[in-house]
Write a protein that holds these residues in place. Structure first.
Motif, PDB file in Angstrom:
ATOM      1  N   VAL A 324       0.839  -1.202   0.000  1.00 23.43           N
ATOM      2  CA  VAL A 324       0.000   0.000   0.000  1.00 23.43           C
ATOM      3  C   VAL A 324       0.873   1.251   0.000  1.00 23.43           C
ATOM      4  O   VAL A 324       0.595   2.229  -0.710  1.00 23.43           O
ATOM      5  CB  VAL A 324      -0.953  -0.009   1.208  1.00 23.43           C
ATOM      6  N   LYS A 325       1.949   1.221   0.783  1.00 26.18           N
ATOM      7  CA  LYS A 325       2.879   2.364   0.794  1.00 26.18           C
ATOM      8  C   LYS A 325       3.527   2.541  -0.570  1.00 26.18           C
ATOM      9  O   LYS A 325       3.713   3.685  -1.056  1.00 26.18           O
ATOM     10  CB  LYS A 325       3.950   2.120   1.863  1.00 26.18           C
ATOM     11  N   ARG A 326       3.862   1.450  -1.218  1.00 22.88           N
ATOM     12  CA  ARG A 326       4.464   1.532  -2.551  1.00 22.88           C
ATOM     13  C   ARG A 326       3.482   2.160  -3.552  1.00 22.88           C
ATOM     14  O   ARG A 326       3.881   2.947  -4.413  1.00 22.88           O
ATOM     15  CB  ARG A 326       4.883   0.137  -3.021  1.00 22.88           C
ATOM     16  N   ALA A 327       2.211   1.815  -3.426  1.00 19.20           N
ATOM     17  CA  ALA A 327       1.200   2.412  -4.304  1.00 19.20           C
ATOM     18  C   ALA A 327       1.104   3.915  -4.068  1.00 19.20           C
ATOM     19  O   ALA A 327       1.027   4.709  -5.016  1.00 19.20           O
ATOM     20  CB  ALA A 327      -0.150   1.749  -4.064  1.00 19.20           C
ATOM     21  N   TRP A 328       1.104   4.314  -2.793  1.00 18.55           N
ATOM     22  CA  TRP A 328       1.036   5.745  -2.461  1.00 18.55           C
ATOM     23  C   TRP A 328       2.246   6.479  -3.021  1.00 18.55           C
ATOM     24  O   TRP A 328       2.117   7.581  -3.576  1.00 18.55           O
ATOM     25  CB  TRP A 328       0.951   5.911  -0.954  1.00 18.55           C
ATOM     26  N   ASP A 329       3.425   5.895  -2.894  1.00 16.68           N
ATOM     27  CA  ASP A 329       4.637   6.525  -3.417  1.00 16.68           C
ATOM     28  C   ASP A 329       4.553   6.710  -4.924  1.00 16.68           C
ATOM     29  O   ASP A 329       4.955   7.750  -5.460  1.00 16.68           O
ATOM     30  CB  ASP A 329       5.867   5.677  -3.073  1.00 16.68           C
ATOM     31  N   ALA A 330       4.019   5.702  -5.639  1.00 16.13           N
ATOM     32  CA  ALA A 330       3.908   5.793  -7.093  1.00 16.13           C
ATOM     33  C   ALA A 330       2.946   6.907  -7.492  1.00 16.13           C
ATOM     34  O   ALA A 330       3.209   7.656  -8.439  1.00 16.13           O
ATOM     35  CB  ALA A 330       3.456   4.463  -7.673  1.00 16.13           C
ATOM     36  N   LEU A 336      -0.298  12.549  -9.469  1.00 12.19           N
ATOM     37  CA  LEU A 336      -1.692  12.284  -9.802  1.00 12.19           C
ATOM     38  C   LEU A 336      -2.594  13.271  -9.074  1.00 12.19           C
ATOM     39  O   LEU A 336      -2.198  13.877  -8.070  1.00 12.19           O
ATOM     40  CB  LEU A 336      -2.064  10.859  -9.397  1.00 12.19           C
ATOM     41  N   PRO A 337      -3.827  13.436  -9.565  1.00 10.08           N
ATOM     42  CA  PRO A 337      -4.765  14.312  -8.855  1.00 10.08           C
ATOM     43  C   PRO A 337      -4.881  13.908  -7.383  1.00 10.08           C
ATOM     44  O   PRO A 337      -5.018  12.727  -7.065  1.00 10.08           O
ATOM     45  CB  PRO A 337      -6.084  14.090  -9.604  1.00 10.08           C
ATOM     46  N   ALA A 338      -4.812  14.882  -6.511  1.00 10.31           N
ATOM     47  CA  ALA A 338      -4.825  14.595  -5.073  1.00 10.31           C
ATOM     48  C   ALA A 338      -6.078  13.836  -4.663  1.00 10.31           C
ATOM     49  O   ALA A 338      -6.022  12.945  -3.807  1.00 10.31           O
ATOM     50  CB  ALA A 338      -4.717  15.898  -4.292  1.00 10.31           C
ATOM     51  N   SER A 339      -7.205  14.171  -5.279  1.00 11.10           N
ATOM     52  CA  SER A 339      -8.457  13.503  -4.914  1.00 11.10           C
ATOM     53  C   SER A 339      -8.406  12.012  -5.228  1.00 11.10           C
ATOM     54  O   SER A 339      -8.911  11.182  -4.463  1.00 11.10           O
ATOM     55  CB  SER A 339      -9.633  14.141  -5.652  1.00 11.10           C
ATOM     56  N   LEU A 340      -7.766  11.646  -6.357  1.00 12.05           N
ATOM     57  CA  LEU A 340      -7.656  10.238  -6.735  1.00 12.05           C
ATOM     58  C   LEU A 340      -6.698   9.509  -5.796  1.00 12.05           C
ATOM     59  O   LEU A 340      -6.984   8.383  -5.354  1.00 12.05           O
ATOM     60  CB  LEU A 340      -7.177  10.127  -8.179  1.00 12.05           C
ATOM     61  N   THR A 341      -5.568  10.130  -5.487  1.00 10.53           N
ATOM     62  CA  THR A 341      -4.607   9.523  -4.562  1.00 10.53           C
ATOM     63  C   THR A 341      -5.254   9.271  -3.205  1.00 10.53           C
ATOM     64  O   THR A 341      -5.115   8.191  -2.621  1.00 10.53           O
ATOM     65  CB  THR A 341      -3.378  10.426  -4.396  1.00 10.53           C
ATOM     66  N   GLU A 342      -5.966  10.266  -2.695  1.00 10.97           N
ATOM     67  CA  GLU A 342      -6.618  10.125  -1.388  1.00 10.97           C
ATOM     68  C   GLU A 342      -7.703   9.054  -1.432  1.00 10.97           C
ATOM     69  O   GLU A 342      -7.873   8.287  -0.475  1.00 10.97           O
ATOM     70  CB  GLU A 342      -7.209  11.469  -0.958  1.00 10.97           C
ATOM     71  N   ARG A 343      -8.423   8.991  -2.529  1.00  7.81           N
ATOM     72  CA  ARG A 343      -9.512   8.030  -2.652  1.00  7.81           C
ATOM     73  C   ARG A 343      -8.996   6.591  -2.643  1.00  7.81           C
ATOM     74  O   ARG A 343      -9.514   5.723  -1.936  1.00  7.81           O
ATOM     75  CB  ARG A 343     -10.278   8.316  -3.943  1.00  7.81           C
ATOM     76  N   LEU A 344      -7.934   6.350  -3.405  1.00  3.21           N
ATOM     77  CA  LEU A 344      -7.403   4.991  -3.517  1.00  3.21           C
ATOM     78  C   LEU A 344      -6.651   4.563  -2.253  1.00  3.21           C
ATOM     79  O   LEU A 344      -6.836   3.447  -1.764  1.00  3.21           O
ATOM     80  CB  LEU A 344      -6.482   4.888  -4.731  1.00  3.21           C
ATOM     81  N   THR A 345      -5.815   5.450  -1.731  1.00  4.18           N
ATOM     82  CA  THR A 345      -5.082   5.073  -0.525  1.00  4.18           C
ATOM     83  C   THR A 345      -6.008   4.978   0.678  1.00  4.18           C
ATOM     84  O   THR A 345      -5.813   4.126   1.551  1.00  4.18           O
ATOM     85  CB  THR A 345      -3.939   6.061  -0.237  1.00  4.18           C
ATOM     86  N   GLY A 346      -7.021   5.831   0.722  1.00  8.86           N
ATOM     87  CA  GLY A 346      -7.990   5.741   1.813  1.00  8.86           C
ATOM     88  C   GLY A 346      -8.725   4.414   1.787  1.00  8.86           C
ATOM     89  O   GLY A 346      -8.927   3.777   2.843  1.00  8.86           O
ATOM     90  N   TRP A 347      -9.126   3.986   0.603  1.00  9.86           N
ATOM     91  CA  TRP A 347      -9.791   2.675   0.475  1.00  9.86           C
ATOM     92  C   TRP A 347      -8.859   1.563   0.922  1.00  9.86           C
ATOM     93  O   TRP A 347      -9.248   0.673   1.686  1.00  9.86           O
ATOM     94  CB  TRP A 347     -10.222   2.450  -0.969  1.00  9.86           C
ATOM     95  N   ALA A 348      -7.613   1.601   0.462  1.00  6.45           N
ATOM     96  CA  ALA A 348      -6.676   0.527   0.798  1.00  6.45           C
ATOM     97  C   ALA A 348      -6.416   0.467   2.298  1.00  6.45           C
ATOM     98  O   ALA A 348      -6.371  -0.630   2.881  1.00  6.45           O
ATOM     99  CB  ALA A 348      -5.354   0.758   0.044  1.00  6.45           C
ATOM    100  N   GLU A 349      -6.257   1.601   2.929  1.00  6.45           N
ATOM    101  CA  GLU A 349      -5.984   1.610   4.358  1.00  6.45           C
ATOM    102  C   GLU A 349      -7.177   1.112   5.169  1.00  6.45           C
ATOM    103  O   GLU A 349      -7.015   0.444   6.184  1.00  6.45           O
ATOM    104  CB  GLU A 349      -5.582   3.017   4.807  1.00  6.45           C
ATOM    105  N   ARG A 350      -8.375   1.422   4.691  1.00  6.28           N
ATOM    106  CA  ARG A 350      -9.573   0.980   5.401  1.00  6.28           C
ATOM    107  C   ARG A 350      -9.844  -0.508   5.195  1.00  6.28           C
ATOM    108  O   ARG A 350     -10.213  -1.222   6.139  1.00  6.28           O
ATOM    109  CB  ARG A 350     -10.806   1.768   4.928  1.00  6.28           C
ATOM    110  N   GLU A 351      -9.685  -0.971   3.962  1.00  9.05           N
ATOM    111  CA  GLU A 351     -10.171  -2.312   3.609  1.00  9.05           C
ATOM    112  C   GLU A 351      -9.089  -3.394   3.587  1.00  9.05           C
ATOM    113  O   GLU A 351      -9.418  -4.571   3.716  1.00  9.05           O
ATOM    114  CB  GLU A 351     -10.838  -2.250   2.228  1.00  9.05           C
TER     115      GLU A 351
END
Length: 354
Positions: A324-330, A336-351
């Motif tokens: 998940v950290k590697r995805a955030w770093d990429a 990438l748009p901040a909203s997309l980064t937050e959306r994807l990393t937020g999902w990964a951290e939650r789920e």
């Protein structure tokens, strides 16, 4: 003229923007089922196999397409988005049918990625006829994915890229499936890296990298950002697969998952970690026993004990966090748009992260 589609509006004449990728997929399946019924009941049953696996799906792939596409201003009309998003759900269904036995997914679908969320498991084929139907259904689902994109009315320049992404995904999926089959047949040890490679190629690329790339292409993202999103998708896909192993062995979302996990015959990262240590002989004996007969509650309890004592479960949990950290770093490096980064990393951290 109001844009409509036979798949998105199901012939009602209502505005297609009112519909979703799930509705587009449902329309395609209903249309295909009616065509099949005109030919033979047996053929209609094959399409029911496609619908059975696609209908209860968690909608994750369509959610990834939409999340990426909606982050860019040059996205096409909603009917085009619906069709492309539905195509990647059909690709997922094709892989699931080919796999023969469904295992519990790693994490539920977040409500901010998809409106439909369900975690249901399909039982294993009970005879050769069922396996044959599933194999045929897998081929039909894949051809349906190509059809959904080819008839999506996406702009021509993007259409060619989308078809290339789908081809890349299906090509890798077949390679990963072949690798997993080789690992399952091997009598000797399989390394953790070999299993990770099969997960990355056969699952992360078609189910995460591909839909995110497709959504970014539909949105008109710059090439560099499409590439960054592809790298992030691979990392998220690996994290999802590893979290799925943890979920299956604990039965966190499905009480029957641990027994299926032991009996599936597929090599897992968890199993490889146990086998490489002092508890390897006990794990191999347990695995051989459960492949021959249904896993008992005592078998499940022993598996959990071995996973805990060996430290395999903790090691895989750390691997999920690293992925998940590697995805955030990429995503961050790719600007990438901040909203997309937050959306994807937020999902990964939650789920995914437990």
């Amino acid at each position: 003229m109001t844009p409509t589609s036979s798949y998105t509006s199901s012939g009602t004449g209502r505005r297609s923007q009112e519909f979703t990728p799930a509705a587009a997929l449902r329309g395609f399946l209903e249309h295909s089922g009616r065509r099949a019924a005109e030919l033979s009941p047996g053929y209609e049953h094959v399409w029911e196999c496609v619908a059975r696996v696609t209908g209860p799906g968690d909608g994750l792939q369509q959610g990834l397409v939409m999340a990426a596409a909606e982050s860019y201003p040059a996205r096409p009309t909603r009917p085009v988005l619906n069709a492309v998003a539905a195509a990647f759900e059909l690709l997922r269904a094709s892989l699931e049918l080919r796999d023969g036995v469904q295992t519990a997914p790693g994490g539920a679908t977040p409500s901010d990625l998809s409106p439909d969320s369900a975690a249901t498991a399909r039982s294993a084929p009970t005879d050769a006829a069922r396996e044959a139907d599933d194999a045929l259904a897998s081929d039909l689902a894949l051809s349906g994915a190509y059809r959904m994109i080819a008839t999506s009315h996406a702009p021509e320049s993007r259409l060619l890229k989308l078809l290339d992404i789908l081809d890349h995904a299906s090509f890798h999926a077949a390679a990963g499936d072949r690798m997993a089959a080789e690992h399952a047949r091997r009598a000797g040890a399989v390394s953790r890296q070999e299993v990770l490679d099969a997960l990355r190629i056969g699952s992360a690329v078609p189910c995460f990298e591909a839909p995110l790339r497709a959504g970014a292409v539909l949105g008109g993202a710059p090439t560099a950002q499409v590439t960054a999103l592809a790298q992030a998708g691979r990392a998220l896909g690996v994290a999802h697969a590893l979290a799925g192993e943890l979920s299956a062995c604990t039965g966190a979302e499905d009480d029957n998952a641990p027994a299926r996990f032991l009996a599936s015959g597929r090599r897992t990262v968890l199993g490889c970690l146990v086998e490489s240590g002092p508890h390897g002989p006990a794990w191999r004996a347990l695995r051989a026993r459960c492949v021959q007969r249904a896993a008992s509650p005592d078998d499940v309890a022993q598996a959990r004990d071995l996973l805990s004592r060996s430290g395999a479960d903790a090691a895989v949990a750390r691997m999920v966090e690293i992925a998940v950290k590697r995805a955030w770093d990429a995503m961050t490096a790719g600007n990438l748009p901040a909203s997309l980064t937050e959306r994807l990393t937020g999902w990964a951290e939650r789920e995914l992260i437990r």
